[in-house]
Write an enzyme that holds these catalytic residues in place. Sequence first.
Site, PDB file in Angstrom:
ATOM      1  N   GLY A   1      46.801  32.049  -1.565  1.00 19.38           N
ATOM      2  CA  GLY A   1      46.934  31.002  -2.583  1.00 19.38           C
ATOM      3  C   GLY A   1      45.619  30.782  -3.318  1.00 19.38           C
TER       4      GLY A   1
ATOM      5  CE  LYS B   1      37.532  36.933  12.513  1.00 19.97           C
ATOM      6  NZ  LYS B   1      37.527  35.465  12.638  1.00 19.97           N
TER       7      LYS B   1
ATOM      8  N   GLY C   1      38.920  29.494   6.451  1.00 12.06           N
ATOM      9  CA  GLY C   1      39.370  28.582   5.402  1.00 12.06           C
ATOM     10  C   GLY C   1      39.732  29.347   4.146  1.00 12.06           C
TER      11      GLY C   1
HETATM   12  N1  NAI Z   1      42.906  31.466   7.193  1.00 17.60           N
HETATM   13  C1  NAI Z   1      41.671  31.942   7.348  1.00 17.60           C
HETATM   14  O1  NAI Z   1      40.681  31.200   7.456  1.00 17.60           O
HETATM   15  C2  NAI Z   1      41.448  33.411   7.381  1.00 17.60           C
HETATM   16  C3  NAI Z   1      42.481  34.315   7.428  1.00 17.60           C
HETATM   17  N2  NAI Z   1      42.243  35.653   7.480  1.00 17.60           N
HETATM   18  C4  NAI Z   1      43.338  36.597   7.494  1.00 17.60           C
HETATM   19  O2  NAI Z   1      44.010  36.529   6.242  1.00 17.60           O
HETATM   20  C5  NAI Z   1      45.383  36.841   6.409  1.00 17.60           C
HETATM   21  C6  NAI Z   1      46.237  35.699   5.851  1.00 17.60           C
HETATM   22  O3  NAI Z   1      45.920  34.517   6.545  1.00 17.60           O
HETATM   23  P1  NAI Z   1      46.437  33.081   6.013  1.00 17.60           P
HETATM   24  O4  NAI Z   1      46.369  33.017   4.540  1.00 17.60           O
HETATM   25  O5  NAI Z   1      45.704  32.092   6.822  1.00 17.60           O
HETATM   26  O6  NAI Z   1      47.977  33.127   6.473  1.00 17.60           O
HETATM   27  P2  NAI Z   1      49.208  32.241   5.992  1.00 17.60           P
HETATM   28  O7  NAI Z   1      50.158  32.183   7.114  1.00 17.60           O
HETATM   29  O8  NAI Z   1      48.729  30.956   5.386  1.00 17.60           O
HETATM   30  O9  NAI Z   1      49.858  33.102   4.804  1.00 17.60           O
HETATM   31  C7  NAI Z   1      50.626  34.264   5.035  1.00 17.60           C
HETATM   32  C8  NAI Z   1      51.392  34.628   3.774  1.00 17.60           C
HETATM   33  O10 NAI Z   1      52.100  35.827   4.025  1.00 17.60           O
HETATM   34  C9  NAI Z   1      53.431  35.699   3.527  1.00 17.60           C
HETATM   35  N3  NAI Z   1      54.337  36.568   4.296  1.00 17.60           N
HETATM   36  C10 NAI Z   1      54.598  36.508   5.628  1.00 17.60           C
HETATM   37  N4  NAI Z   1      55.504  37.452   5.961  1.00 17.60           N
HETATM   38  C11 NAI Z   1      55.808  38.118   4.807  1.00 17.60           C
HETATM   39  C12 NAI Z   1      56.685  39.195   4.492  1.00 17.60           C
HETATM   40  N5  NAI Z   1      57.420  39.797   5.436  1.00 17.60           N
HETATM   41  N6  NAI Z   1      56.761  39.609   3.208  1.00 17.60           N
HETATM   42  C13 NAI Z   1      56.006  39.020   2.238  1.00 17.60           C
HETATM   43  N7  NAI Z   1      55.159  37.998   2.481  1.00 17.60           N
HETATM   44  C14 NAI Z   1      55.071  37.559   3.751  1.00 17.60           C
HETATM   45  C15 NAI Z   1      53.778  34.240   3.690  1.00 17.60           C
HETATM   46  O11 NAI Z   1      54.847  33.879   2.817  1.00 17.60           O
HETATM   47  C16 NAI Z   1      52.433  33.590   3.336  1.00 17.60           C
HETATM   48  O12 NAI Z   1      52.382  33.437   1.923  1.00 17.60           O
HETATM   49  C17 NAI Z   1      45.579  37.106   7.910  1.00 17.60           C
HETATM   50  O13 NAI Z   1      45.412  38.487   8.153  1.00 17.60           O
HETATM   51  C18 NAI Z   1      44.405  36.344   8.534  1.00 17.60           C
HETATM   52  O14 NAI Z   1      44.032  36.864   9.793  1.00 17.60           O
HETATM   53  C19 NAI Z   1      40.969  36.160   7.482  1.00 17.60           C
HETATM   54  C20 NAI Z   1      39.903  35.329   7.437  1.00 17.60           C
HETATM   55  C21 NAI Z   1      40.053  33.888   7.402  1.00 17.60           C
HETATM   56  N1  LIG Z   2      41.361  32.134  12.565  1.00 18.73           N
HETATM   57  C1  LIG Z   2      40.129  32.703  12.101  1.00 18.73           C
HETATM   58  C2  LIG Z   2      40.120  32.771  10.609  1.00 18.73           C
HETATM   59  C3  LIG Z   2      39.050  33.613  10.095  1.00 18.73           C
HETATM   60  O1  LIG Z   2      38.898  34.787  10.405  1.00 18.73           O
HETATM   61  C4  LIG Z   2      38.967  31.845  12.575  1.00 18.73           C
HETATM   62  O2  LIG Z   2      39.218  30.739  13.061  1.00 18.73           O
HETATM   63  O3  LIG Z   2      37.832  32.302  12.481  1.00 18.73           O
END
Ligand code: NAI
Ligand SMILES: N[C@@H](CC=O)C(=O)O
Length: 436
Positions: free
Chosen positions: A21, A208, A310
């Site tokens: 987003g 990681k 975040g």
């Molecule tokens: N949230 C954080 O602080 C961080 C997250 N990440 C990584 O980034 C990635 C995303 O994390 P978030 O944004 O937190 O997850 P989230 O759960 O907020 O978003 C996941 C998105 O994927 C979509 N999605 C799920 N299954 C789907 C499918 N079958 N087809 C199409 N879309 C699908 C959902 O609709 C949602 O928009 C993950 O790999 C996470 O490990 C990495 C660093 C930091």
């Molecule tokens: N869930 C992870 C998100 C970033 O990689 C964390 O808490 O560090």
Amino acid sequence: MSAAEGRPIRVALLGCGTVGGEVARLLTEQAGELAARAGAPVELAGIAVRRPDKHPELPPELLTADAEKLVTSDDVDVVVELVGGIEPVRGWLLAALEAGKSVVTANKALLAEHSADLFEAADAAGADLYFEAAVAGAIPLLRPLRESLAGDRITRVMGIVNGTTNYILSAMDSTGAGYAETLDEASRLGYAEADPTADVDGYDAASKAAILASLAFHTRVTASDVHREGIADVTAADLAAARMLGRTVKLLAICERVTDDDGVESVSARVHPVMIPRSHQLAGVGGAFNAVYVEADAAGELMFYGQGAGGAPTASAVLGDLVAVARNRVVGGRGPRESAHAALPVRPMGQTPTRYHVSLSVADRAGVLAQVAQAFAAHGVSIAAVRQSDVGDRASLVVVTHQAPDAALQSTVDEIGRLDVVHEVVSVMRVEGEDQ
Ligand SMILES: NC(=O)C1=CN([C@@H]2O[C@H](COP(=O)(O)OP(=O)(O)OC[C@H]3O[C@@H](n4cnc5c(N)ncnc54)[C@H](O)[C@@H]3O)[C@@H](O)[C@H]2O)C=CC1
Ligand SMILES: N[C@@H](CC=O)C(=O)O
Ligand code: NA
């Protein structure tokens, strides 16, 4: 024609949650500047989400639930994957790379298991694979390892790489807040993984660590090569024991190049809670912040610090990668490929040298200290410091060891727990950041 007016770079965004987003927002709000930096407009060709009907804020003509079809569309140059998890994402990204699309991903779980396959597919098609956001969120860390330090010999990478657990431990230490309520707050703030057990049980940090060790030591290290312990067993008693000695508890990822007595090199990678002195720079890293030390022969010690989790901080790293792959497309070049030429063996945790802090409740009578000391000696473990204080008819005994193989330390603690004079093993934790 200015460079920013070159053929548009068309982007498929997979996932539009916490991170996706923010990427969609920044791509739209900063379109002009990103085009100027990339050398061509960077445009969204489509956004795949699980439920398009749940996204009234996004242009409906871009939304689809069919990620598989989007990633190989002729209209797409780059796939930005922010869904997470291994399947079905692995298949989508392999298909995208095989079709010549470059890939930017934040998916540490996938990279820690399958980066070799992904790099091979990228190589075969002449495409890029970038993943700065996968480790330590906003902090530029992987690009320094892959590029800036490519001419140096890295010996150690150690730090806090999980924001959620650092947020929980910081709160438990500073305010005495409970574990469950702090975890809920970390999820609400967008730090935690979709399944937060990945954070608290150390899986996220282990992924990681695998990525860091692979890049630092030019060796394929997967998550299963990493010794993993989470924070679920860290108690208020552990934090109190640490506080009494001027220490605190952090979940650290520690990746080391180890040379044995015969000069044979190996790699050790581990994630576990650690006691560190409060004066140590990592002790002052609070909330969801991350900090990582890198030690290299010529560079010496480097420290990287910033927001590790975040939406917006992670999106910053994703967009940096997106501009890099867009630039490569504009000029017809490529970013760094996989570097795994060293192929070092991975040393098991039992053989890895560590130090322990052991806090015991023991009978307050003559000879107890000698029995405990004998157990350490029997396993070849040398004691660095002992502190005893009386608590009613019992005594509190704290032992800090010198370095010994982790298996020897584990066996010692098991034996001590069986001694009649030991009423309770109050806290056992590894120690880092002090003289050995
Ligand atoms: N949230 C954080 O602080 C961080 C997250 N990440 C990584 O980034 C990635 C995303 O994390 P978030 O944004 O937190 O997850 P989230 O759960 O907020 O978003 C996941 C998105 O994927 C979509 N999605 C799920 N299954 C789907 C499918 N079958 N087809 C199409 N879309 C699908 C959902 O609709 C949602 O928009 C993950 O790999 C996470 O490990 C990495 C660093 C930091
Ligand atoms: N869930 C992870 C998100 C970033 O990689 C964390 O808490 O560090
Ligand atoms: Na990063």
